[in-house]
Design a protein around this motif. Structure first.
Motif, PDB file in Angstrom:
ATOM      1  N   ARG A 111       0.765  -1.204  -0.006  1.00 44.47           N
ATOM      2  CA  ARG A 111      -0.134   0.028   0.090  1.00 44.47           C
ATOM      3  C   ARG A 111       0.875   1.401   0.079  1.00 44.47           C
ATOM      4  N   ARG A 112       0.424   2.292  -0.738  1.00 47.02           N
ATOM      5  CA  ARG A 112       1.268   3.513  -0.850  1.00 47.02           C
ATOM      6  C   ARG A 112       0.538   4.446   0.207  1.00 47.02           C
ATOM      7  N   GLU A 113       1.427   4.644   1.279  1.00 42.57           N
ATOM      8  CA  GLU A 113       1.163   5.516   2.427  1.00 42.57           C
ATOM      9  C   GLU A 113       1.734   6.854   1.831  1.00 42.57           C
ATOM     10  N   THR A 114       0.704   7.994   1.464  1.00 41.23           N
ATOM     11  CA  THR A 114       1.338   9.311   1.122  1.00 41.23           C
ATOM     12  C   THR A 114       1.677  10.391   2.336  1.00 41.23           C
ATOM     13  N   ILE A 115       2.422  11.087   2.387  1.00 47.08           N
ATOM     14  CA  ILE A 115       2.862  12.095   3.316  1.00 47.08           C
ATOM     15  C   ILE A 115       1.936  13.262   2.919  1.00 47.08           C
ATOM     16  N   THR A 116       1.346  13.971   3.923  1.00 49.37           N
ATOM     17  CA  THR A 116       0.728  15.160   3.718  1.00 49.37           C
ATOM     18  C   THR A 116       1.340  16.157   4.622  1.00 49.37           C
ATOM     19  N   PHE A 117       1.116  17.413   4.208  1.00 54.05           N
ATOM     20  CA  PHE A 117       1.886  18.649   5.061  1.00 54.05           C
ATOM     21  C   PHE A 117       0.686  19.771   5.466  1.00 54.05           C
ATOM     22  N   SER A 118       0.173  19.878   6.428  1.00 55.37           N
ATOM     23  CA  SER A 118      -0.834  20.668   6.488  1.00 55.37           C
ATOM     24  C   SER A 118      -0.563  22.093   7.066  1.00 55.37           C
ATOM     25  N   ALA A 119       0.826  22.402   7.029  1.00 56.73           N
ATOM     26  CA  ALA A 119       1.102  23.645   7.514  1.00 56.73           C
ATOM     27  C   ALA A 119       0.922  24.762   6.265  1.00 56.73           C
ATOM     28  N   THR A 120       0.726  25.936   6.715  1.00 52.29           N
ATOM     29  CA  THR A 120       0.296  27.029   6.033  1.00 52.29           C
ATOM     30  C   THR A 120       1.302  28.302   5.975  1.00 52.29           C
ATOM     31  N   GLY A 121       1.404  28.970   4.817  1.00 51.80           N
ATOM     32  CA  GLY A 121       2.462  29.963   4.845  1.00 51.80           C
ATOM     33  C   GLY A 121       2.083  31.249   5.777  1.00 51.80           C
ATOM     34  N   SER A 122       0.603  31.444   5.888  1.00 53.01           N
ATOM     35  CA  SER A 122      -0.031  32.598   6.707  1.00 53.01           C
ATOM     36  C   SER A 122       0.315  32.142   8.279  1.00 53.01           C
TER      37      SER A 122
END
Length: 349
Positions: free
Chosen positions: A10-21
């Motif tokens: 299974r492909r476990e993708t990395i997500t990044f929830s930080a925002t520039g603001s």
């Protein structure tokens, strides 16, 4: 989202929830407090920044955590400052004392880097399980002192070899709980990447030099005005820098893909899918944004580049990653986590 690659993977993708603001607010406060405290707060600023970025990085429903101690980071920065200041002052006193100080720095730096690597990984966790870094001081001196010295005598020809050895040391000595990472990229693959980069760089320079300097020669031969001559010279220099900036993202893309596509955590394979075009676009627009805003776009640029690099990386998990994490946690609980000596030190490289 997890994507089935085949029946067992299974492909476990990395997500990044930080925002520039959001990061801008952290960044501007960190910057102002660091200035007011003459740099002392920078250690606390790093902890605050890392905690935000780590907690914003998600994999398979879990996020990472950073546990670094700002006092330890401050120790490392003071140590680095003392070494650099001592080195500069020593050479002003006498060349002999300066040489002795240089030898002292070379003797202690690999050990400091080794301790800093231990600090960084031990203070990182995922689902409550800490990472760790082993290796020995002897290996650290080999890869951070003796090989770099040898590389200087080969005019940099050993740079790809050195790069591969350092990454192999870093990855194979890293662990998640009790599970070790592995790294199987060859020295030859690093040389191919470097050679392709330099071939494109030099090839472009040769073409540009022939074309651009031809136009410069034409401007001077036609007795053009001073403004035209200056513009042609500026254009020639700008064209060379522009080509270097275009090729650099290619090198960064190939290196990240090479390193992570040959890294495993036991039976689980990492995969990086950066592309040259996207990397170039993000780096170019980040540069333009920083210049136009006189640096205020910096936190937005940092988040954009980090988000792309992280989300281009995924983990091809063999079976359930939840079961692997649970099993690893049980192994850690059974064996305990040995605290290395002098772990409360970070060189902050």
């Amino acid at each position: 989202m997890d994507v089935d690659v085949n029946n067992n993977t299974r492909r476990e993708t990395i997500t990044f929830s930080a925002t520039g603001s959001e990061y801008f607010r952290i960044w501007i406060v960190n910057l102002l407090l660091s200035i007011v405290t003459l740099g002392i707060y920078s250690a606390w600023a790093k902890v605050r920044r890392n905690r935000y970025f780590y907690s914003s990085t998600h994999l398979a429903g879990g996020s990472f955590e950073y546990h670094g101690n700002p006092v330890a980071i401050l120790k490392g920065r003071i140590t680095a400052l003392v070494l650099i200041a001592g080195y500069n002052i020593a050479f002003q006193i006498s060349p002999l004392i300066g040489f002795v100080m240089l030898v002292l720095m070379m003797a202690v730096l690999p050990w400091l880097v080794w301790k800093s690597l231990q600090f960084k990984l031990y203070n990182t966790s995922y689902r409550g399980i800490r990472f760790g870094f082993g290796g020995t001081a002897r290996e650290a001196y080999k890869y951070f002192l003796w090989l770099p010295i040898l590389n200087t005598f080969t005019a940099g020809l050993l740079t790809p070899l050195l790069h591969q050895r350092v990454k192999r040391f870093q990855h194979t000595q890293s662990r998640f709980g009790t599970s070790h990472f592995s790294f199987d990229a060859t020295v030859g693959s690093f040389y191919k990447t470097y050679l392709l980069f330099f071939a494109l760089l030099l090839g472009g320079f040769i073409v540009l030099i022939g074309f651009v300097f031809g136009s410069v020669f034409a401007a001077f031969a036609s007795n053009a005005g001073a403004a035209t001559k200056a513009g042609s010279i500026f254009g020639a220099i700008a064209a060379l820098y522009a080509w270097a900036f275009i090729v650099l993202p290619l090198f960064l893309t190939m290196i990240q893909n090479l390193i992570w596509n040959h890294t495993r955590l036991q039976q689980h394979q990492f995969q990086s899918q950066l592309t040259w075009g996207r990397s170039t676009f993000i780096m170019l627009t980040n540069l333009v944004g920083i210049v136009i805003t006189l640096g205020l776009f910096t936190p937005f640029a940092h988040v954009r580049w980090l988000k792309y690099r992280l989300e281009a990386t995924s983990l091809l998990a063999q079976g359930s990653l939840d079961e692997f994490v649970a099993t690893t946690g049980e192994q850690v609980s059974a064996t305990g986590e040995g605290m290395v000596d002098l772990l409360d030190f970070d060189l902050s490289l």
